[in-house]
Write a protein that holds these residues in place. Sequence first.
Motif, PDB file in Angstrom:
ATOM      1  N   ARG A 152      -8.856  17.067   4.488  1.00  0.00           N
ATOM      2  CA  ARG A 152      -9.618  16.022   3.815  1.00  0.00           C
ATOM      3  C   ARG A 152      -9.014  14.633   4.053  1.00  0.00           C
ATOM      4  NH1 ARG A 152     -12.900  15.790  -0.734  1.00  0.00           N
ATOM      5  NH2 ARG A 152     -13.696  17.846  -0.286  1.00  0.00           N
ATOM      6  N   ASP A 153      -7.675  14.595   4.138  1.00  0.00           N
ATOM      7  CA  ASP A 153      -7.022  13.299   4.382  1.00  0.00           C
ATOM      8  C   ASP A 153      -7.379  12.763   5.763  1.00  0.00           C
ATOM      9  OD1 ASP A 153      -5.326  12.990   1.925  1.00  0.00           O
ATOM     10  OD2 ASP A 153      -4.603  14.935   2.619  1.00  0.00           O
ATOM     11  N   VAL A 165       0.792   4.355  -0.308  1.00  0.00           N
ATOM     12  CA  VAL A 165       0.570   5.603   0.430  1.00  0.00           C
ATOM     13  C   VAL A 165       0.778   5.436   1.934  1.00  0.00           C
ATOM     14  CG1 VAL A 165      -1.025   6.597  -1.229  1.00  0.00           C
ATOM     15  CG2 VAL A 165      -1.917   5.175   0.616  1.00  0.00           C
ATOM     16  N   LEU A 204       0.859  -1.180   0.000  1.00  0.00           N
ATOM     17  CA  LEU A 204       0.000   0.000   0.000  1.00  0.00           C
ATOM     18  C   LEU A 204       0.898   1.233   0.000  1.00  0.00           C
ATOM     19  CD1 LEU A 204      -2.923   0.810   0.146  1.00  0.00           C
ATOM     20  CD2 LEU A 204      -2.835   0.577   2.622  1.00  0.00           C
ATOM     21  N   GLU A 207     -10.415  11.796  -2.124  1.00  0.00           N
ATOM     22  CA  GLU A 207     -10.224  11.624  -0.684  1.00  0.00           C
ATOM     23  C   GLU A 207     -11.541  11.963  -0.003  1.00  0.00           C
ATOM     24  OE1 GLU A 207      -7.090  10.673   0.021  1.00  0.00           O
ATOM     25  OE2 GLU A 207      -7.199  10.548   2.193  1.00  0.00           O
ATOM     26  N   PRO A 208     -12.201  11.104   0.693  1.00  0.00           N
ATOM     27  CA  PRO A 208     -11.861   9.700   0.839  1.00  0.00           C
ATOM     28  C   PRO A 208     -12.021   8.959  -0.488  1.00  0.00           C
ATOM     29  CG  PRO A 208     -13.660  10.357   2.342  1.00  0.00           C
ATOM     30  CD  PRO A 208     -13.456  11.459   1.374  1.00  0.00           C
ATOM     31  N   SER A 209     -11.314   7.833  -0.571  1.00  0.00           N
ATOM     32  CA  SER A 209     -11.382   7.000  -1.774  1.00  0.00           C
ATOM     33  C   SER A 209     -11.941   5.641  -1.405  1.00  0.00           C
ATOM     34  CB  SER A 209      -9.989   6.807  -2.361  1.00  0.00           C
ATOM     35  OG  SER A 209      -9.399   8.052  -2.655  1.00  0.00           O
ATOM     36  N   VAL A 210     -12.541   5.010  -2.376  1.00  0.00           N
ATOM     37  CA  VAL A 210     -13.144   3.716  -2.100  1.00  0.00           C
ATOM     38  C   VAL A 210     -12.998   2.816  -3.321  1.00  0.00           C
ATOM     39  CG1 VAL A 210     -15.419   4.677  -2.686  1.00  0.00           C
ATOM     40  CG2 VAL A 210     -15.291   2.533  -1.428  1.00  0.00           C
ATOM     41  N   ILE A 254     -14.338  11.105  -3.383  1.00  0.00           N
ATOM     42  CA  ILE A 254     -14.735  12.513  -3.502  1.00  0.00           C
ATOM     43  C   ILE A 254     -13.487  13.277  -3.936  1.00  0.00           C
ATOM     44  CG2 ILE A 254     -15.719  14.488  -2.301  1.00  0.00           C
ATOM     45  CD1 ILE A 254     -16.997  12.568  -0.315  1.00  0.00           C
ATOM     46  N   PHE A 255     -13.626  14.046  -5.025  1.00  0.00           N
ATOM     47  CA  PHE A 255     -12.448  14.786  -5.507  1.00  0.00           C
ATOM     48  C   PHE A 255     -11.844  15.601  -4.374  1.00  0.00           C
ATOM     49  CE2 PHE A 255     -13.676  14.957 -10.274  1.00  0.00           C
ATOM     50  CZ  PHE A 255     -12.756  13.974 -10.568  1.00  0.00           C
ATOM     51  N   ARG A 256     -10.516  15.579  -4.320  1.00  0.00           N
ATOM     52  CA  ARG A 256      -9.812  16.360  -3.311  1.00  0.00           C
ATOM     53  C   ARG A 256     -10.054  17.842  -3.559  1.00  0.00           C
ATOM     54  NH1 ARG A 256      -5.414  13.478  -0.788  1.00  0.00           N
ATOM     55  NH2 ARG A 256      -4.946  15.504   0.093  1.00  0.00           N
ATOM     56  N   TYR A 296     -16.063   1.694   6.559  1.00  0.00           N
ATOM     57  CA  TYR A 296     -16.883   1.945   5.359  1.00  0.00           C
ATOM     58  C   TYR A 296     -18.168   1.131   5.424  1.00  0.00           C
ATOM     59  CZ  TYR A 296     -13.185   4.486   2.810  1.00  0.00           C
ATOM     60  OH  TYR A 296     -12.258   5.402   2.387  1.00  0.00           O
ATOM     61  N   PHE A 339      -6.913   4.118  -2.588  1.00  0.00           N
ATOM     62  CA  PHE A 339      -6.044   5.286  -2.514  1.00  0.00           C
ATOM     63  C   PHE A 339      -5.737   5.786  -3.902  1.00  0.00           C
ATOM     64  CE2 PHE A 339      -5.596   2.746   1.256  1.00  0.00           C
ATOM     65  CZ  PHE A 339      -5.756   3.691   2.265  1.00  0.00           C
ATOM     66  N   LEU A 385     -19.016  12.954   4.985  1.00  0.00           N
ATOM     67  CA  LEU A 385     -19.148  11.491   5.010  1.00  0.00           C
ATOM     68  C   LEU A 385     -20.604  11.041   4.986  1.00  0.00           C
ATOM     69  CD1 LEU A 385     -16.396  10.485   7.614  1.00  0.00           C
ATOM     70  CD2 LEU A 385     -16.200  10.712   5.132  1.00  0.00           C
ATOM     71  N   MET A 399     -10.211  13.376   7.167  1.00  0.00           N
ATOM     72  CA  MET A 399     -11.603  12.925   7.051  1.00  0.00           C
ATOM     73  C   MET A 399     -11.637  11.474   6.566  1.00  0.00           C
ATOM     74  SD  MET A 399     -13.541  16.184   5.395  1.00  0.00           S
ATOM     75  CE  MET A 399     -13.668  17.772   6.242  1.00  0.00           C
ATOM     76  N   GLU A 400     -10.735  11.154   5.640  1.00  0.00           N
ATOM     77  CA  GLU A 400     -10.688   9.766   5.183  1.00  0.00           C
ATOM     78  C   GLU A 400     -10.255   8.847   6.319  1.00  0.00           C
ATOM     79  OE1 GLU A 400      -9.386   7.803   1.226  1.00  0.00           O
ATOM     80  OE2 GLU A 400      -7.582   7.896   2.466  1.00  0.00           O
TER      81      GLU A 400
END
Lengths: 623, 518
Positions: free
Chosen positions: A394-395, A95, A93, B442-445, B465-467, A406, B437, A351, A397-398
Amino acid sequence: MPVIGVPTEELRRRVGDEVQGEKLLDVLGNLGCDVEGFATLRRPQCNRCGFIMELAGQEDVPPQCANCGTDLRDVDGAITELDPLEVVRMELLAVRPDMFDPAGLARAIRGVLDLDVGPVEYQVEGVAAKLRVDPSVRRPESLRPHIACAVIEGVNLDHDSIKSLMKLQENLHWALGRNRKHASIGVYDLDSWDGSLEFEYTTEPPDYAFVPLGAEAGETPWSLERILEEHPKGTAYRNLLDGFDRYPVLRTQGGQVLSMPPIINSEKTKVHLGTRRFFIDVTGSGARIVQRTLSILATSILEYHHGSKLRAVELIDATDPDDAGSTRTLTTPDLTPQEMEIDADRTARLLGVEMSASDLQHRMLQMRHGASLGKGSNVKVLVPAFRNDILHERDLMEDAAIAYGYANIVPTRVETVTTGKELPTTTAAGAVRDVLVGMGYLEILTLTLTSHELSDGLLGLGAHPQTVIVGNPISQEQTQLRTSLLSGLLHTFARNRHNALPQRIFEVGEVSFLAPESETGALETLHFAFGSIAPKVGFADVRAEAESLLRDLGIGLRLERADVPFLIPGRGAYLLTEDGRRLGVFGEVHPAVLERLGLQNPAVLLEALVPTKEVPGVYRSLA
Amino acid sequence: MSRTLTPEEAQVLQALDEGRRVTVADLANELGIDQAKISAAAIGLGGDELIRVEEEEYAEWVLKEEAAGALKSGTPERRILLALLDHNGSGSMAEVPGWAGLEPKVVGQSLRGLADRGWVEKKGKDLEVTDQGRAERDVKGPDEQLIELLDRLGGAALESSIVLTDGGEAGIAPDDLERAKALIGKKSPFVERKTRVHRWLSATDAGAKLRAKGVEATREVSQLTPELLSSGEWRNVKFKPYDINLDTEPFQVGKRHPLQRVIESTRQVFIEMGFEEAVSPYVESGFWDFDALFQPQDHPAREMQDTFYMESPSRTELPDAGLVDAVRATHETGGDTGSVGWRYKWDTEKARQTVLRTHTTATTIRELAKNPNGPRKIFSIGRVFRRETIDYKHLPIFFQVDGIIIDKTASFSSLLGTLAAFYERMGFEKFTFRPGFFPYTEPSVEVFIWHEEKQDWFEMGGSGIFRPEVTEPLGCTEPVLAWGLGLDRLAMLLHDRSDIRDLYISDLEWLRTEPRCR
């Protein structure tokens, strides 16, 4: 993506017995790991350098040690088979380099499972060594003006931990270092030389010599040049030093060479079972990536070797991270967390879940961030130095979503009503398909990439002047985008010689031409083409079908004789619009073309633009 | 009655009244049907013992063409007799043909007939008329009578009809007929006696019973014809049954390609959900394919080994400077987006490079730039290019569907719901969402669908969702949901193919026989 195998026993030790089997796969999947499943690996070890190979199933022992190059097959006792190892295999992974090794992965798993939350406080306990940076590493063409170092004390090594460290290093090289281009790592046994704790990072001419890892001193000295030409790592990475007349060298002030970054370490300083202290360096092109790589590596080692201590290295005359042209003294590693803020209301809205500030705080702690409540819905977050992927709120938030799970997010729909609409070209192409299917034609799809020889060349045409050409084709058969659909039909006939006749096929698809007036310099045109091959088929058949098809599309039949090399002379025609534009071409295929493809029956073809009201195009495939 | 009658059989049986006995020939005349067909019917009916067929032989006399000469100038025997009588009753074989006006050969052939009649004797080389010859100078012989009689009766007559039994006029006495037969012999140039067989038909008891019940005629035919329809005769025919299991020639169908059908279903689902379709060129700039999507310029996806770069066209135009500067700033420092950016030096020239688009996200991001204000839903289906060597799993070209939703109320949960709705409509009941990723969401799925038959999860594509680093430089402040899903793999799952090449390098037999859906 490389696939890694994480030893399940290592994971079990760190996350507990209950996280095994399917449950483990699930947890990993929910963290975003692309898991393949469990596997058992055979582990032959090179007796010369201690390198452990991991082989799946029936895989053979490689002829040479990947690490030191020792011949493994013909030398008795060159390898020792270690106990087989069960691993969970997954894609690396990229990232999350902080999850590359079992220790880092366990740190993340314990967080999301609420076994351990909040940041791990890694201490840097004082300066252990000093390193002077020579200005020569900052020459303009240098790829590696930056360096960061650390010392780790109190490690206890066995074969597994050495292997784990080597794999971590390798994976960091791939993911962060872009195959050592941006960053490369060296780990050394700090007790393998005279005890000097003063180092320098400098450059040396090609004739400078030291014994590289896996080599023996011998009579001919291992000059830097010889290493690049003869050592397996030298030949693998010498392209990174192309154009240099001096090469980077890391050594003690006393002259003991540690390594030649980014190529190879010295044999003498290598890590072995008895090593208790590491000296670590990371060199590279950017200050941030070099420091981040060191932080990730150092914290993963601390996590792996409980009770080990991290100590700093003072870098004198180091290249200034903020201004590569000047120097300053740095102390590395720098594990200061990054301060950020995240808003609970915004997070909940994005979200689509309920989430209070304290909920959010807990999610952040689960992801091993520091987190405290701020004003209102604000949460203050301290991002650990080993996270390389947090650029924006935003990162985080993920991260919150991953900790929330999820699977726990209830799918909903955007309620705003909008009107769907297809493109006019889609409607037009659909009409053409309807007509051709009604006429008994079978649809094919062919690849849009072709070569002149396979397309226009096959038809006896020269290269189309508006051909869109690929600069780095992967094969000689795919050097350009197609300018016509005709050759696709003919190749399909050729590939189906074994099947019954008649064969009646069509394709609707884009052809591409250079278009200097357009933004990107090339545009697609939607064409359709059909053809039949049968013992008895001729011009009259295709003419009748053309007329019928055009009538269905609301176009009258206007023809002009077409003398083109791939049709029998006198048996080809252009389709014209009412105002005389060429719309397409059809006719009886020339026997020379059929012969080229080994076809033994007559064939007819037609190709034309998909007619739309909006785009009054011209058939350009035969320009 | 186990058997249906053909129309001829029915007609024949119908004509045979109780006690009636009739010949095939007469019945043929009466019914106006060809004798052969009546005979066939009679054989059929006879075989089932519905009628009796009795055969009776009879003779018929027929004049031959050559008889015309004999009728005019007399038979050769008569002419030789008269010629000899004209020359004192005697002459040599050399003289007689001249006198009689006959070929010498004919004279030779007539000697036997002259002797049989007792008219002439041969003495050496001379022929001499006998007394009987002189006596019968003007008396017609029986053969001559027969010829003349037949001539009068039109050239042919049944023997039974010309034999005089009670001394009538138009006929020949039985003795004379016998003598004539003897004189004419088996081979006469003038007349022929043909023997024939009459078939006499009459109903048996079974036939009479069936006839009394009423006869239904059914003709057996293999093909319904326009004539059968226009005459209404189809009501009386029986259609020959076929062996329904017999193989037939394969039908040459026309139909759409399986992948094309997946494309069309996909399009339909998105249109029904309120999406507008968009398209963009295959050749794309580095700017739109990567930079606008916040993919750093040293990202592995941008490397020569993964992406097709163009020789021609070699360089593209960039959009207006304001947008380019905003994208540059976002990459370098995060710009005004609140991000720290990738922290490297962004190169305009790399943005100008031409590539074959690696995803249709290049299409949707262009749409977003054209009009960044929601609510909008856009989708695009098209070919994308990756620098892959062809094998059973990989092709350098495949189809993707990309979609975006620009909407103030859009959220990660509505993204999951939209993707779920799509796969439900495509026939999949079970799906799962895992973190993914991607540089631009972000977030990505990642979406996985469950394949019941294969009992496995299949990854279908990425979304998220687009960053803000993607949307804000384009002037968009609303959440933008985005996804890019592979359609080839979906088509392979729906059509149970394990080799992706089957879709583009197709066996026509497969295309012809593959069901629309499994």
